[in-house]
Each structure stands twice: as structure tokens, then as C-alpha cells.
Design a protein around this motif. Structure first.
Motif, PDB file in Angstrom:
ATOM      1  N   MET A  68       2.653  48.368  27.775  1.00 16.23           N
ATOM      2  CA  MET A  68       1.450  48.533  27.223  1.00 16.23           C
ATOM      3  C   MET A  68       0.302  47.633  27.847  1.00 16.23           C
ATOM      4  SD  MET A  68       2.798  48.658  23.258  1.00 16.23           S
ATOM      5  CE  MET A  68       1.356  48.168  22.405  1.00 16.23           C
ATOM      6  N   LEU A  69       0.755  46.293  28.249  1.00 13.88           N
ATOM      7  CA  LEU A  69      -0.373  45.381  28.659  1.00 13.88           C
ATOM      8  C   LEU A  69      -0.650  46.278  30.014  1.00 13.88           C
ATOM      9  CD1 LEU A  69      -1.767  42.808  28.696  1.00 13.88           C
ATOM     10  CD2 LEU A  69       0.237  41.830  29.949  1.00 13.88           C
ATOM     11  N   PHE A  70       0.102  46.614  30.913  1.00 17.87           N
ATOM     12  CA  PHE A  70      -0.236  47.188  32.276  1.00 17.87           C
ATOM     13  C   PHE A  70      -1.062  48.414  32.010  1.00 17.87           C
ATOM     14  CE2 PHE A  70       0.941  50.294  35.485  1.00 17.87           C
ATOM     15  CZ  PHE A  70       0.511  49.459  36.609  1.00 17.87           C
ATOM     16  N   ILE A  71      -0.725  49.301  31.207  1.00 17.46           N
ATOM     17  CA  ILE A  71      -1.559  50.444  30.930  1.00 17.46           C
ATOM     18  C   ILE A  71      -2.997  49.932  30.496  1.00 17.46           C
ATOM     19  CG2 ILE A  71      -1.879  52.524  29.357  1.00 17.46           C
ATOM     20  CD1 ILE A  71       0.298  52.921  31.846  1.00 17.46           C
ATOM     21  N   LEU A  72      -3.008  49.059  29.570  1.00 18.77           N
ATOM     22  CA  LEU A  72      -4.214  48.820  28.922  1.00 18.77           C
ATOM     23  C   LEU A  72      -5.176  48.047  29.673  1.00 18.77           C
ATOM     24  CD1 LEU A  72      -3.336  47.626  25.157  1.00 18.77           C
ATOM     25  CD2 LEU A  72      -4.601  49.474  25.871  1.00 18.77           C
ATOM     26  N   LEU A  73      -4.611  47.526  30.885  1.00 17.37           N
ATOM     27  CA  LEU A  73      -5.463  46.939  31.878  1.00 17.37           C
ATOM     28  C   LEU A  73      -5.925  47.791  33.039  1.00 17.37           C
ATOM     29  CD1 LEU A  73      -3.875  43.197  32.005  1.00 17.37           C
ATOM     30  CD2 LEU A  73      -5.867  43.818  31.157  1.00 17.37           C
ATOM     31  N   THR A  74      -4.955  48.643  33.509  1.00 21.67           N
ATOM     32  CA  THR A  74      -5.155  49.317  34.503  1.00 21.67           C
ATOM     33  C   THR A  74      -5.949  50.728  34.461  1.00 21.67           C
ATOM     34  OG1 THR A  74      -2.865  50.468  34.554  1.00 21.67           O
ATOM     35  CG2 THR A  74      -3.239  48.200  36.033  1.00 21.67           C
ATOM     36  N   ALA A  75      -5.676  51.431  33.217  1.00 19.88           N
ATOM     37  CA  ALA A  75      -6.404  52.623  33.432  1.00 19.88           C
ATOM     38  C   ALA A  75      -7.858  52.583  32.913  1.00 19.88           C
ATOM     39  CB  ALA A  75      -5.679  53.253  31.755  1.00 19.88           C
ATOM     40  N   PRO A  76      -8.361  51.507  32.136  1.00 20.73           N
ATOM     41  CA  PRO A  76      -9.936  51.842  32.379  1.00 20.73           C
ATOM     42  C   PRO A  76     -10.540  51.290  33.643  1.00 20.73           C
ATOM     43  CG  PRO A  76      -8.892  50.552  30.412  1.00 20.73           C
ATOM     44  CD  PRO A  76      -7.914  50.896  31.242  1.00 20.73           C
TER      45      PRO A  76
END
Length: 122
Positions: A68-76
Motif C-alpha cells: 500500500m505504501l509503495f502504491i500510494l507513493l509511486t502511482a501519483p
């Protein structure tokens, strides 16, 4: 716990479906990127939270939180840089532009002998 897991799964599925519809229905490239990034990030976060709640194991929860942390940081951030790249190519809102293959820094295509060039529609 099962009720919370079910609610989170429904919320996540809703956001992923909304993102898919948004990509198809939005008029230009920038709003499509916005729809796909924001809604998919929220949907994936809700689906991963459902996994963490449904399987109450510390190893599963830690992996889910890391994902979750990875997705929240990298997608935007990836979307911002993708938009900047599109702005360098000068794609205006509501406009589809045909750009030659060489302009996008794609390597020389061996299959084409140079007489025909491949075009991408953005």
C-alpha cells in the motif's frame, strides 16, 4: 471481520470500476490519466486493506502495508512525470496528435527499411 472485509472489497471494486469507466469516457489524455491514477490508487488501497483485515496474520499485514505504501507513493509521482513528458511533446487538452516513432526516441525498427515509419496515436 467478514463484514468489514466485504465492505472494503465492495469499495475497492467500485473504485476500480469507476477508474475503468473514467479511462474510457474521459475526453482527453490528461483527464484519463487523472481518472486512472486517483481511482485505481484508492481502489487498490481498499482491496489491499480488505486482504489485511481478512487474513489477520502479521506477515500478510506487513506485506500489505508495504505494498500500500509503495502504491500510494509511486502511482501519483509516475503520473506526474508521465504528464510532464506529454507536455514536452505538446499534447493539448482535447487533442489527439500523431507523433512519428523517431520523435518519441524509440529505437530504429529493423523490420522497417526506413521507407515506412511507425506512428503512435496519443
Amino acid at each position: 471481520m467478514e463484514i468489514i472485509t466485504g465492505i472494503l472489497l465492495c469499495i475497492g471494486t467500485f473504485f476500480v470500476i469507476v477508474a475503468s469507466i473514467g479511462v474510457v469516457r474521459m475526453p482527453d489524455l490528461y483527464t484519463r490519466m487523472h481518472a486512472s491514477t486517483k481511482a485505481n490508487t484508492m481502489g487498490l488501497t481498499a482491496l489491499l486493506a480488505a486482504v489485511a483485515v481478512g487474513i489477520p496474520d502479521i506477515t500478510v499485514t506487513s506485506r500489505v502495508l508495504g505494498t500500500m505504501l509503495f502504491i500510494l507513493l509511486t502511482a501519483p509521482v509516475a503520473t506526474i512525470y508521465w504528464e510532464k513528458a506529454c507536455m514536452r511533446v505538446v499534447i493539448r487538452c482535447g487533442e489527439e496528435k500523431i507523433i512519428p516513432n523517431d520523435y518519441l526516441y524509440w529505437s530504429y525498427n529493423i523490420m522497417n527499411s526506413g521507407s515506412m515509419s511507425t506512428y503512435f496515436v496519443l
